[in-house]
Design a protein around this motif. Structure first.
Motif, PDB file in Angstrom:
ATOM      1  N   PRO A 346      48.591  28.496 -80.274  1.00 33.20           N
ATOM      2  CA  PRO A 346      47.652  27.429 -79.960  1.00 33.20           C
ATOM      3  C   PRO A 346      47.976  26.946 -78.695  1.00 33.20           C
ATOM      4  CG  PRO A 346      48.188  27.407 -82.110  1.00 33.20           C
ATOM      5  CD  PRO A 346      49.354  28.779 -81.321  1.00 33.20           C
ATOM      6  N   PRO A 347      47.313  26.133 -78.009  1.00 32.66           N
ATOM      7  CA  PRO A 347      48.145  24.868 -76.816  1.00 32.66           C
ATOM      8  C   PRO A 347      49.145  23.864 -77.025  1.00 32.66           C
ATOM      9  CG  PRO A 347      45.455  24.873 -76.619  1.00 32.66           C
ATOM     10  CD  PRO A 347      45.927  25.481 -78.253  1.00 32.66           C
ATOM     11  N   GLU A 348      49.931  23.229 -76.902  1.00 33.93           N
ATOM     12  CA  GLU A 348      50.600  22.097 -76.711  1.00 33.93           C
ATOM     13  C   GLU A 348      50.321  20.749 -76.363  1.00 33.93           C
ATOM     14  OE1 GLU A 348      55.275  20.799 -75.967  1.00 33.93           O
ATOM     15  OE2 GLU A 348      54.789  23.049 -75.440  1.00 33.93           O
ATOM     16  N   ILE A 349      50.075  19.931 -77.215  1.00 34.62           N
ATOM     17  CA  ILE A 349      49.384  19.220 -76.958  1.00 34.62           C
ATOM     18  C   ILE A 349      50.566  17.545 -76.857  1.00 34.62           C
ATOM     19  CG2 ILE A 349      48.628  16.629 -77.959  1.00 34.62           C
ATOM     20  CD1 ILE A 349      46.257  18.892 -78.842  1.00 34.62           C
ATOM     21  N   THR A 350      50.859  17.087 -75.605  1.00 37.63           N
ATOM     22  CA  THR A 350      52.013  16.865 -74.835  1.00 37.63           C
ATOM     23  C   THR A 350      52.121  15.560 -74.694  1.00 37.63           C
ATOM     24  OG1 THR A 350      51.435  17.448 -72.803  1.00 37.63           O
ATOM     25  CG2 THR A 350      52.370  18.861 -73.032  1.00 37.63           C
ATOM     26  N   GLU A 351      50.551  14.550 -74.925  1.00 35.39           N
ATOM     27  CA  GLU A 351      50.659  13.369 -75.258  1.00 35.39           C
ATOM     28  C   GLU A 351      49.021  12.731 -75.390  1.00 35.39           C
ATOM     29  OE1 GLU A 351      51.109   8.939 -72.278  1.00 35.39           O
ATOM     30  OE2 GLU A 351      51.143  11.995 -71.498  1.00 35.39           O
ATOM     31  N   VAL A 352      49.343  12.361 -75.865  1.00 34.81           N
ATOM     32  CA  VAL A 352      47.573  10.940 -76.686  1.00 34.81           C
ATOM     33  C   VAL A 352      47.834  10.250 -76.590  1.00 34.81           C
ATOM     34  CG1 VAL A 352      46.162  10.903 -78.813  1.00 34.81           C
ATOM     35  CG2 VAL A 352      47.424  13.130 -78.022  1.00 34.81           C
ATOM     36  N   GLU A 353      46.869   9.373 -75.591  1.00 35.27           N
ATOM     37  CA  GLU A 353      46.642   8.045 -75.191  1.00 35.27           C
ATOM     38  C   GLU A 353      45.683   7.462 -75.343  1.00 35.27           C
ATOM     39  OE1 GLU A 353      47.232   6.326 -71.193  1.00 35.27           O
ATOM     40  OE2 GLU A 353      47.738   7.729 -71.066  1.00 35.27           O
ATOM     41  N   VAL A 354      45.612   5.965 -76.262  1.00 28.29           N
ATOM     42  CA  VAL A 354      44.560   5.408 -76.301  1.00 28.29           C
ATOM     43  C   VAL A 354      44.585   3.797 -75.299  1.00 28.29           C
ATOM     44  CG1 VAL A 354      43.280   4.526 -78.222  1.00 28.29           C
ATOM     45  CG2 VAL A 354      43.968   6.645 -78.388  1.00 28.29           C
ATOM     46  N   SER A 355      43.679   4.102 -75.032  1.00 27.49           N
ATOM     47  CA  SER A 355      43.423   2.710 -74.675  1.00 27.49           C
ATOM     48  C   SER A 355      43.825   1.534 -74.826  1.00 27.49           C
ATOM     49  CB  SER A 355      42.017   2.547 -72.982  1.00 27.49           C
ATOM     50  OG  SER A 355      41.421   2.429 -74.109  1.00 27.49           O
ATOM     51  N   PRO A 356      43.480   0.470 -74.426  1.00 25.79           N
ATOM     52  CA  PRO A 356      44.297  -0.994 -75.112  1.00 25.79           C
ATOM     53  C   PRO A 356      42.552  -1.624 -75.114  1.00 25.79           C
ATOM     54  CG  PRO A 356      45.411  -1.066 -72.897  1.00 25.79           C
ATOM     55  CD  PRO A 356      44.623   0.225 -72.926  1.00 25.79           C
ATOM     56  N   PHE A 357      42.371  -2.170 -76.567  1.00 25.09           N
ATOM     57  CA  PHE A 357      41.395  -2.788 -76.907  1.00 25.09           C
ATOM     58  C   PHE A 357      41.931  -4.253 -78.434  1.00 25.09           C
ATOM     59  CE2 PHE A 357      42.627   0.398 -80.110  1.00 25.09           C
ATOM     60  CZ  PHE A 357      43.194   0.239 -81.889  1.00 25.09           C
ATOM     61  N   ASP A 376      48.677  24.976 -72.362  1.00 22.28           N
ATOM     62  CA  ASP A 376      48.674  26.568 -72.920  1.00 22.28           C
ATOM     63  C   ASP A 376      49.642  27.973 -71.758  1.00 22.28           C
ATOM     64  OD1 ASP A 376      46.998  27.574 -74.678  1.00 22.28           O
ATOM     65  OD2 ASP A 376      46.268  29.076 -73.398  1.00 22.28           O
ATOM     66  N   ALA A 377      49.446  28.728 -72.507  1.00 20.37           N
ATOM     67  CA  ALA A 377      49.883  29.508 -71.244  1.00 20.37           C
ATOM     68  C   ALA A 377      49.161  30.792 -70.958  1.00 20.37           C
ATOM     69  CB  ALA A 377      51.305  30.430 -72.128  1.00 20.37           C
ATOM     70  N   GLN A 378      48.578  30.882 -71.729  1.00 22.78           N
ATOM     71  CA  GLN A 378      47.292  32.451 -71.524  1.00 22.78           C
ATOM     72  C   GLN A 378      46.285  31.369 -70.422  1.00 22.78           C
ATOM     73  OE1 GLN A 378      48.097  35.011 -71.174  1.00 22.78           O
ATOM     74  NE2 GLN A 378      50.527  34.611 -72.275  1.00 22.78           N
ATOM     75  N   ARG A 421      41.635  22.171 -77.723  1.00 26.20           N
ATOM     76  CA  ARG A 421      41.020  24.898 -77.747  1.00 26.20           C
ATOM     77  C   ARG A 421      41.641  25.359 -76.990  1.00 26.20           C
ATOM     78  NH1 ARG A 421      35.261  25.924 -79.699  1.00 26.20           N
ATOM     79  NH2 ARG A 421      34.960  25.992 -77.309  1.00 26.20           N
ATOM     80  N   ASP A 422      42.141  26.558 -76.937  1.00 31.87           N
ATOM     81  CA  ASP A 422      41.955  27.528 -76.185  1.00 31.87           C
ATOM     82  C   ASP A 422      40.686  28.302 -75.417  1.00 31.87           C
ATOM     83  OD1 ASP A 422      42.503  28.996 -77.429  1.00 31.87           O
ATOM     84  OD2 ASP A 422      44.893  30.131 -77.069  1.00 31.87           O
ATOM     85  N   GLU A 423      41.014  29.101 -74.754  1.00 33.43           N
ATOM     86  CA  GLU A 423      39.729  30.389 -74.594  1.00 33.43           C
ATOM     87  C   GLU A 423      40.005  31.770 -75.298  1.00 33.43           C
ATOM     88  OE1 GLU A 423      38.586  31.697 -69.788  1.00 33.43           O
ATOM     89  OE2 GLU A 423      40.681  31.956 -70.198  1.00 33.43           O
ATOM     90  N   ALA A 424      41.186  31.736 -76.747  1.00 31.13           N
ATOM     91  CA  ALA A 424      41.165  32.394 -77.377  1.00 31.13           C
ATOM     92  C   ALA A 424      40.448  31.862 -79.050  1.00 31.13           C
ATOM     93  CB  ALA A 424      42.259  32.933 -77.207  1.00 31.13           C
ATOM     94  N   GLY A 425      40.043  30.256 -78.700  1.00 28.10           N
ATOM     95  CA  GLY A 425      40.202  30.035 -79.939  1.00 28.10           C
ATOM     96  C   GLY A 425      41.591  29.590 -81.320  1.00 28.10           C
ATOM     97  N   ASN A 426      42.451  29.564 -79.979  1.00 25.02           N
ATOM     98  CA  ASN A 426      43.473  29.023 -80.899  1.00 25.02           C
ATOM     99  C   ASN A 426      43.334  27.149 -81.027  1.00 25.02           C
ATOM    100  OD1 ASN A 426      44.447  31.461 -81.582  1.00 25.02           O
ATOM    101  ND2 ASN A 426      45.205  31.611 -79.389  1.00 25.02           N
ATOM    102  N   ILE A 427      43.851  26.709 -81.948  1.00 24.82           N
ATOM    103  CA  ILE A 427      43.626  24.862 -81.876  1.00 24.82           C
ATOM    104  C   ILE A 427      44.961  24.069 -82.349  1.00 24.82           C
ATOM    105  CG2 ILE A 427      42.324  23.711 -82.388  1.00 24.82           C
ATOM    106  CD1 ILE A 427      39.656  24.415 -83.208  1.00 24.82           C
TER     107      ILE A 427
END
Length: 535
Positions: A346-357, A376-378, A421-427
């Protein structure tokens, strides 16, 4: 300078290099060189005294013969340069290593030493090699082996961190494990450059079902996990080999031929599906085209096909066709094998940023901007897909977005999950706590730092809430008011009833009162002093 002297100087300059390199000239070039030399000598003899010089005079027979020999020397130099893959004008680098032996002609096979035949020795130079750092980090698990009678079965075991291996054989008579004979234990360097520990057994009826155990150990300590396998005897000679379906694996990877489940056909026509067939090998072809000038100066192209016998085959994210070959008492049998390397990472999620609210006290959706960054490597970056949903809600096809910047309405407090999700369907997924609607006031608790009589004390406040809290300390008797502050403790020097309030980010407020009566700052009053007379 005469032509003879130039050739002699040229020969002297390169003599040391030729002696150092000792290049191997292919047989056809050697024959061609011999033929050219013979033709030159024959021409010199035939011409004899009839050879003319540049000035029109006839040269002596000896000079004609010397000229022919010099020409033959030049032809030999040209042949040597052609064998080395150079043009005649190129000067070889000093100390350049000798060229590798020429590849085999089309339709031939390159002979390789089968693993185990030279236990404990490095594979000879020129053999097929898949050596790579990532390959050396892959363990070699102990596997069951199916062998024909009298066949040599080589059990293998390797762990990257292991320094030693203990081999044991189970004694069915005494029903206990016994140390394997030292003569049957060895070490070999496999195609991936790993020092693999081995145990060699000869398959016989008495060895059918023999259990083997190997325990890797490391000098750095840690748990030593034993691995077990068995030796099974094939009932009859194998005369056929086939695969029911392509072999799929997570690519890129090195595939061990002993991982491939094959269906064997025995001499009596019966069939059996086997995993771990002894003496099964990959047969892979490598083709190359080499261009070289011929004697007339024309370019010739030679196609070379090398067939390599290997225990491992490297497959990427692709479909790759190889041949499987088995050699046994029933002869050599082969079958095509399709290796399918699939992307299962699966891909590697490096950051999740939520805007101020702003946290709302009203129960309604809160719009936010969510930025998801992933690698993702592929799969190239533009082909990745993203989603952001409450925990427990699986993304549907309509939830996926092409860009990693999503406009989302937060409809509930709690964990929200970012998906990629990548092209191979890995999540891949990453969770984040979000509080957008807060209708619950903080739970407040109060206490005094000093509960006995004292000149001063502090009110200690603590609030239980889902987010940051601010406090306010007030006293009607003294007229003090701290205002809203982050401080959870407030100094008190006067008795009175104090009111403490706690407010969260949504504006929810809770409050409590605490009386302070232990402040005593008045010294005692001496009303009289009495003395007693001595008798």
């Amino acid at each position: 300078m005469s032509r003879h002297r130039k050739l002699r100087q040229r020969k002297e300059r390169r003599y040391v290099e030729r002696e150092h390199n000792k290049r191997k000239i292919p047989a056809w070039l050697a024959c061609l060189g011999a033929a050219v030399l013979a033709a030159c000598l024959w021409a010199a003899v035939k011409l004899g005294g009839k050879t003319e010089t540049a000035g029109g005079e006839k040269a002596a027979p000896e000079e004609s013969l010397a000229t022919a020999e010099a020409a033959a020397e030049e032809e030999a130099f040209l042949l040597e340069f052609l064998a080395a893959g150079r043009s005649p004008e190129e000067e070889p680098a000093a100390g350049e290593p000798a060229e590798a032996a020429p590849a085999l002609e089309e339709g031939t096979e390159e002979e390789t030493v089968e693993e185990g035949e030279n236990s404990g020795q490095q594979a000879p130079a020129g053999e097929a090699s898949l050596d790579s750092p990532e390959g050396r980090q892959q363990p070699v698990p102990l596997r069951d082996i199916y062998s024909e009678e009298k066949g040599e079965a080589l059990f293998r075991c390797y762990e990257p961190d292991a320094d030693s291996y203990a081999w044991e054989v189970y004694d069915l008579t005494e029903k206990q494990w016994k140390e394997a004979e030292a003569a049957s234990i060895g070490t070999l360097t496999d195609e991936l450059g790993r020092k693999v520990s081995t145990l060699r057994l000869t398959a016989g009826k008495a060895q059918d079902g023999t259990m083997i155990r190997c325990t890797p150990a490391s000098s750095e300590g840690g748990d030593s996990k034993s691995q077990e396998a068995s030796l099974f005897l094939l009932p009859k000679a194998v005369i056929g080999l086939s695969l029911e379906e392509p072999y799929k694996t997570a690519g890129p990877a090195f595939v061990d031929v002993r991982e491939i489940p094959v269906e064997v056909t025995y001499a009596d026509g019966s069939k059996e599906r086997i995993l771990g067939l002894n003496h099964l090998r990959f047969m892979e072809k490598e083709e190359s085209i080499q261009a070289s000038p011929d004697g007339a100066g024309n370019q010739t192209h030679t196609m070379t096909t090398v067939v390599k016998e290997q225990t491992y085959s490297h497959v990427g994210i692709e479909e790759k066709e190889v041949m499987l070959r088995y050699e046994g008492s029933g002869g050599t049998v082969e079958t095509a094998c399709l290796l399918v390397g699939t992307d299962q990472t699966p891909p590697e999620i490096t950051e999740v940023e939520v805007s101020p609210f702003s946290i709302s006290r009203e129960d309604k959706p809160v719009p936010v901007t969510v930025t998801i960054r992933a690698e993702d490597a592929q799969t190239p970056y533009p082909a990745l897909r993203y989603a952001f949903l409450p925990e427990g809600q699986e993304p549907q096809e309509e939830d996926w977005r092409k860009k990693g910047v999503l406009e989302v309405e937060i409809t509930q407090n709690g964990q929200w999950t970012a998906y990629c999700r990548d092209e191979a369907g890995n999540i891949a997924s990453a969770s984040q706590m979000i509080l957008a609607v807060d209708q619950k006031a903080p739970v407040l608790d109060l206490s005094l730092e000093e509960e006995g009589f004292c000149e001063s004390t502090r009110i200690l406040a603590s609030a239980e809430d889902s987010g940051p809290v601010r406090y306010r300390f007030t006293c009607v008797e003294t007229g003090e008011d701290s205002g809203w502050t982050q401080e959870a403790a407030w100094p008190v020097k006067e008795n009175g009833t104090w009111k403490v309030e706690a407010r969260d980010e949504a504006g929810n407020v809770s409050g409590k009162e605490i009386p302070v009566t232990n402040i005593d700052r008045t010294p005692p009053v001496i009303h009289s002093i009495k003395t007693k007379e001595r008798e």
